[in-house]
Design an enzyme around this catalytic site. Structure first.
Site, PDB file in Angstrom:
ATOM      1  N   GLY B  11       0.879  -1.155   0.000  1.00 42.33           N
ATOM      2  CA  GLY B  11       0.000   0.000   0.000  1.00 42.33           C
ATOM      3  C   GLY B  11       0.915   1.203   0.000  1.00 42.33           C
ATOM      4  O   GLY B  11       2.000   1.133   0.542  1.00 42.33           O
ATOM      5  N   CYS B  12       0.556   2.323  -0.625  1.00 45.62           N
ATOM      6  CA  CYS B  12       1.561   3.354  -0.847  1.00 45.62           C
ATOM      7  C   CYS B  12       0.973   4.732  -1.039  1.00 45.62           C
ATOM      8  O   CYS B  12      -0.223   4.907  -1.139  1.00 45.62           O
ATOM      9  CB  CYS B  12       2.379   3.039  -2.084  1.00 45.62           C
ATOM     10  SG  CYS B  12       3.104   1.422  -2.075  1.00 45.62           S
ATOM     11  N   ALA B  13       1.894   5.726  -1.125  1.00 44.15           N
ATOM     12  CA  ALA B  13       1.537   7.089  -1.473  1.00 44.15           C
ATOM     13  C   ALA B  13       2.216   7.438  -2.788  1.00 44.15           C
ATOM     14  O   ALA B  13       3.361   7.063  -3.013  1.00 44.15           O
ATOM     15  CB  ALA B  13       2.020   8.039  -0.387  1.00 44.15           C
ATOM     16  N   ARG B  40       1.117   7.010   4.828  1.00 44.95           N
ATOM     17  CA  ARG B  40       0.836   5.997   3.818  1.00 44.95           C
ATOM     18  C   ARG B  40       2.047   5.126   3.507  1.00 44.95           C
ATOM     19  O   ARG B  40       1.945   4.172   2.743  1.00 44.95           O
ATOM     20  CB  ARG B  40       0.339   6.634   2.521  1.00 44.95           C
ATOM     21  CG  ARG B  40      -0.937   7.411   2.674  1.00 44.95           C
ATOM     22  CD  ARG B  40      -1.455   7.863   1.329  1.00 44.95           C
ATOM     23  NE  ARG B  40      -1.988   6.739   0.581  1.00 44.95           N
ATOM     24  CZ  ARG B  40      -3.250   6.322   0.649  1.00 44.95           C
ATOM     25  NH1 ARG B  40      -4.116   6.959   1.430  1.00 44.95           N
ATOM     26  NH2 ARG B  40      -3.656   5.283  -0.053  1.00 44.95           N
ATOM     27  N   ASN B 210       0.562   2.494  -6.572  1.00 45.44           N
ATOM     28  CA  ASN B 210      -0.007   2.108  -5.298  1.00 45.44           C
ATOM     29  C   ASN B 210      -1.002   1.003  -5.582  1.00 45.44           C
ATOM     30  O   ASN B 210      -1.960   1.207  -6.301  1.00 45.44           O
ATOM     31  CB  ASN B 210      -0.716   3.314  -4.659  1.00 45.44           C
ATOM     32  CG  ASN B 210      -1.586   2.912  -3.490  1.00 45.44           C
ATOM     33  OD1 ASN B 210      -1.448   1.805  -2.951  1.00 45.44           O
ATOM     34  ND2 ASN B 210      -2.486   3.786  -3.099  1.00 45.44           N
TER      35      ASN B 210
END
Ligand code: SF4
Ligand code: SF4
Ligand code: SF4
Lengths: 500, 374, 149
Positions: B11-13, B40, B210
């Site tokens: 999961g990411c920004a 994030r 993401n």
């Protein structure tokens, strides 16, 4: 008359408490097992004649009947099992080749059952097919190397395709090997569910021309029923080279099954044996096959995809690659479990390879050659349920053919007597008294229900994997893991072991 | 079967900016934007792609390379010397940052294809292929060497750490670019490998991403047919290759490539006018295996444009905004507001609906070209 | 009115319609086993299967618009129900003269000699809809539909 040494296979048990002497069993068993003993005022039976088709059991209104394996035991012997001993008694009596129906029933490993599927947890959400769109549409046919775009527009049309709403088709079963009512059931079910049925080498009965848009017409070595109208009637054409149940062997429909309708449809004289030679006598090499493919395309104005069906044999990958290069738009591969209307028993049970391996090898080979995307792969000959379909597609198939499963939906109880023409379920027979047992309205409903049920289950499984279109499963072997397979098997299947 | 690559779900920004006039601006801004979304990421990966940062070498391929050892470096340099003119080379400047530990050796090279190679490769497309092949060879064959980026007038700065620390470490405040993208990573397991951070690149393409691609296995095996080897442990690499394949190799316009990776539903295609319907049906039928299935938002950058895109049922966040010549895209609106408090327009693109920001000079060039064609 | 029709192409000659007809008109109209085991004397089936070679079909009263049997009945036991259209027989009034048997052009009326009464299909008016024969026909050869004639 010398005594037959064959003992019964089945024992028919009637619960006298339940039997109301309605004689339904007597009328339904075409093998003449049951009869009414007037004097005793009760039903009696001859176990020896029972083939275990369960027609009487299912139709008996009081549930008075059961059919059991005949309890007679030979002295235990791991080598000489019942089947082999019986075969010898039989051949000693007849001096003939053993014939049988349906597919290979030997206890070879079933690789579908050694593969398990993946599902999403946390990091990518699984998708609920009841709430979200879930797409199964599949196009079978030749794909270009690249889509040419000029000024934002398509520069070249897509070659002809078969458009499937579900990646499941009914495999080739000829009118002759099965009844017209059975073919009608499948044709109607194919239309209702947006898929295709296949004429086999039986030609297209005039009543079935209306199902043309859902028909794949087959051209086999006997060329039965092939004329321009036939070729143009279908949505696609399949050249049959081989069949999983009897690779390397032709077909033989005995004259007694060639009644007026079969004769007209196959375009052969009434009552004559319909013999499909083992090879096509105009195809002795891949170049010849190429010619036939293009002759058929030419004859149909390049408007229909032309596929080639082969049996899964040792060298299947190279053969499939040759077929793809010869111009076939799809390759259909039939595994060694594939069914048949009649085959020599020893061929059925000992020739060919499992479809799981054949599929994995063909897909991998075509990929290595960079042409997998240009040709479609259809596999059949062992698909039993929706999970098998999903596994086949994950291994690399575009779609599957179901034959035996479809017949079971119509009522087949796998008694393997298709070759006798005495199918109590009205499927593998031309006897008008038996044929009408399969009401095509009911047959179509049941076959369509099966497809719909499997489609729901496939969607369910896809959703679990976090995928909402079938094309994201195609060839996605990361969705599979092997259980109880050795290194070699894993590597042929191109999958990891569970836990890896 | 080749060796499998695993994918590491994350999961990411993500964040990206383009100045459509091609005006270059300082890397500090993207740093500020991505830092807002600290929550994030989890400190296990961050990175930046910057375009327009090497104007003095704009016709050279700029190679950013990680090495685990001096040996990896000498081996790689030998290979580069053999195949290219290496006109400039040296370590990428960094500054010590407390949070950044054990970085690899980080070098950059500005190279051109040698003339005799050029004769064999008449078109620049083929020079590109030559470079790609070399990059794949280095990544696969030289242990401890990894090419981080290889495009022209662009570079990628990435590593293990929070993106703001990574930016600090690489001194990105000292670069000027007209496109910047950034990524903060939240991997669900911890390879702790610098090469595994985003962005991923191939030539001028870079991708920050993401999400997780459930179709990974299908996409990967399709790409392998065309010589791409997925050596990395992530599906972002696959996204990069998918775009490279569709746009560079197959010649699809970016707008149509988007229709492949985030294909409209069949039920939507059904409703289109016959010509569009045929086009999209063909694309799906032919490139179905390249549909990116699963939750994702990505920002793809080339030297000419940026593209932000969601999966077709929008399972990951994405916001876009415009002000003047600038287009912003980010996982969260806050990340945009931080550097552009009063945008002219803010919107949340629909699933599968691309946001494209293109350099004006490219648009102009295209219009004249098509005018000439007509 | 809705009537029972046979599609002989799907009639498999199993005689289950007869079996269930008997049940429906027995003392145990919903229990096949008891109907047969304890129902002595068993009622006669109101329909029967005709067979010739592969051709088989079940056959029963057509519930004619202008039933000859009704006009012929000497006691007025046979009536055509004005609302349902079903040709019914009031058993108490039947004297077993067999006039109706002679009058029916289809031969759809049987003689129950044990009871001295005629029997014919009553469309299972007291049993349910569709009639038992249709309900239990395993091949949907019997259908219960409205056909404009
Ligand atoms: S052959 Fe079939 S119908 Fe005949 S007795 Fe055996 S199970 Fe019953
Ligand atoms: S069908 Fe069943 S109840 Fe009827 S006679 Fe046969 S066993 Fe007895
Ligand atoms: S098709 Fe008929 S004969 Fe063949 S196995 Fe099935 S039930 Fe038996």
């Amino acid at each position: 008359m010398a005594l037959s040494l064959l003992t019964p296979m089945f024992k028919v048990e009637r619960d006298e408490e339940l039997c109301i002497q309605c004689k339904v069993c007597m009328r339904q068993c075409v093998n003449g097992v049951h009869w009414y003993d007037e004097e005793e005022d009760r039903m009696r039976c001859d176990h020896k004649k029972c083939v275990g088709c369960h027609r009487c059991v299912v139709l008996c209104p009081t549930g008075a009947l059961t059919v059991k394996k005949y309890p007679l035991e030979f002295r235990e012997n791991a080598h000489w099992t019942l089947d082999y001993i019986r075969s010898i008694y039989l051949q000693a009596e007849t001096g003939g080749i053993l014939l049988t129906g349906m597919g290979n029933d030997r206890p070879y490993p079933v690789y579908w059952d050694h593969m398990v599927l993946n599902a999403s947890q946390v990091t990518n959400p699984s998708i609920d097919p009841l709430r979200e769109p879930m797409e199964l549409k599949t196009y079978l046919g030749r794909k270009p190397k690249a889509v040419e775009i000029k000024n934002g527009k398509l520069a070249e049309k897509l070659p002809p395709q078969l458009e499937l709403d579900v990646p499941i088709m009914f495999s080739a079963m000829s009118f002759g090997s099965i009844s017209l009512n059975a073919v009608k059931s499948l044709a109607q079910a194919a239309r209702e569910t947006g898929t295709f049925f296949n004429t086999g080498e039986g030609g297209l009965h005039r009543d079935l021309y209306e199902y043309g848009a859902n028909t794949i017409v087959q051209v086999a070595s006997g060329r039965f029923g092939v004329d321009p109208d036939y070729l143009k009637a279908g949505a696609g054409i399949e050249i049959k080279i081989g069949q999983g149940a009897k690779p390397g062997i032709g077909g033989h429909l005995p004259g007694e099954k060639v009644g007026p309708e079969v004769s007209a449809t196959r375009m052969i004289p009434l009552g004559s044996d319909a013999i499909s030679p083992a090879p096509h006598h105009d195809i002795y090499s891949i170049e010849d096959l190429r010619q036939l493919i293009f002759s058929l395309k030419e004859a149909t104005n390049y408007e229909k995809p032309v596929g080639v069906k082969i049996a899964a044999v040792h060298n299947v990958a190279a053969i499939a690659s040759g077929i793809a290069r010869a111009g076939a738009d799809f390759v259909a591969i039939d595994g060694f479990r594939g069914g048949t209307g009649a085959a020599p028993l020893r061929t059925r049970d000992n020739v060919g390879i499992p479809i799981e391996f054949a599929l994995a090898a063909v897909d991998e080979r075509l990929r290595r050659e960079g042409i997998r995307n240009e040709v479609s792969i259809v596999v059949g000959g062992s698909i039993r349920n929706s999970a098998d379909v999903v596994k086949a597609i994950a291994l690399g198939a575009d779609a599957v053919y179901i034959g035996t499963a479809a017949l079971i939906a119509l009522g087949c109880h796998l008694c393997q007597k298709c070759n006798t023409g005495k199918c109590n379920w009205g499927i593998a027979t031309q006897d008008p008294y038996l044929v009408k047992r399969l009401n095509p309205e009911i047959g179509a409903r049941r076959a369509a229900n099966l497809i719909r049920a499997w489609a729901h289950e496939i969607k369910e499984l896809l959703g679990g994997m976090g995928i909402n279109a079938i094309e994201s499963l195609r060839g996605n072997r990361l969705m599979l893991r092997g259980i109880g397979l050795n290194e070699k098997e894993l590597s042929i299947l191109g999958i990891k072991a569970a836990g890896e | 079967m080749g060796n499998f690559c695993e994918y590491l779900p994350s999961g990411c920004a993500i964040s990206g900016i383009i100045n459509k006039k091609g005006k270059r601006f300082n890397g500090e801004r993207i740093l500020e934007s991505i830092a807002v979304m600290h929550e994030r990421s989890n400190g296990l990966g961050g990175g930046f792609a910057a375009y327009g940062i090497y104007p003095e070498f704009k016709d050279h391929y700029a190679l950013h390379v990680f090495y685990d050892s001096e040996k990896a470096r000498t081996d790689t340099e030998q290979l580069l010397q053999e195949r290219f003119h290496v006109d400039e080379s040296g370590p990428v400047p960094t500054r010590p940052v407390r949070a950044i530990t054990r970085p690899p050796l980080i070098w950059r090279y500005f190279v051109q294809v040698k003339p005799q190679q050029k004769e064999k490769q008449i078109f620049s497309v083929e020079a590109d292929d030559y470079l790609v092949a070399t990059v794949m060879e280095i990544n696969e064959k030289i242990p401890g060497a990894f090419v981080v980026s290889s495009g022209k007038n662009m570079g990628v700065f990435k590593g293990v750490g929070y993106p703001e620390d990574i930016g600090e470490f690489y001194r990105i405040d000292e670069y000027q670019g007209y496109i910047w993208t950034a990524h903060g990573r939240f991997p669900t397991n911890t390879p702790g490998w610098w090469g595994g951070a985003h962005p991923f690149t191939l030539l001028d393409w870079s991708v920050v991403h993401n999400g997780e691609i459930s179709s990974y296995g299908a996409n990967k095996r399709f790409l392998e047919m065309f010589g791409y080897c997925c050596t990395l442990q992530t599906d972002t690499e696959v996204i990069t290759y998918v775009f490279d394949f569709l746009v560079r190799k197959q010649g699809l316009p970016l707008e149509l490539a988007v229709k492949v990776v985030a294909a409209p539903l069949w039920s939507e295609i059904e409703l289109l006018d016959p010509e569009q319907k045929e086009l999209l049906t063909t694309l799906r039928a032919v490139y179905g295996n390249l549909l990116l299935n699963g939750p994702f938002s990505i920002i793809l950058a080339t030297g000419r444009e940026i593209l932000a895109l969601n999966d077709r049922i929008k399972l990951r966040p994405l916001t876009a905004a415009e002000k003047g010549d600038e287009l912003y895209v980010a996982s969260e609106e806050a990340a945009i507001r931080k550097i552009c408090p009063h945008p002219d327009r803010v919107w949340m693109p629909d699933g599968g609906e691309p946001v494209i920001g293109r350099l004006q000079e490219c648009i102009e060039k295209e219009t004249t070209e098509s005018a000439e064609l007509a | 009115m809705k009537k029972v029709y046979v599609r002989e192409e799907y009639c498999i000659g199993c005689h289950l319609c007869e079996v269930y007809c008997v049940m429906a008109h027995s003392r145990y109209p919903h229990d096949l086993l008891k109907a047969f085991k304890k129902g002595d004397p068993l009622p006669l089936p109101r329909l029967w299967v005709e067979e010739k070679g592969p051709l088989t079909f079940a056959f029963q009263c057509r519930h004619c618009e202008e039933p000859h049997c009704v006009s012929a009945c000497i006691t007025g036991a046979l009536q055509k129900d004005t609302t349902t259209g079903v040709v019914t027989c009031e058993q108490e009034r039947c004297v077993g003269c067999w006039t109706c048997v002679l009058a029916c052009t289809y031969g759809a009326i049987r003689r129950d000699t044990k009871n001295g009464k005629m029997v014919k299909c009553d469309l299972c008016s007291n049993w349910g809809e569709p009639p038992a024969c249709v309900y239990y026909c395993p091949n949907e050869a019997l259908i219960f539909v409205e056909r404009g004639e």
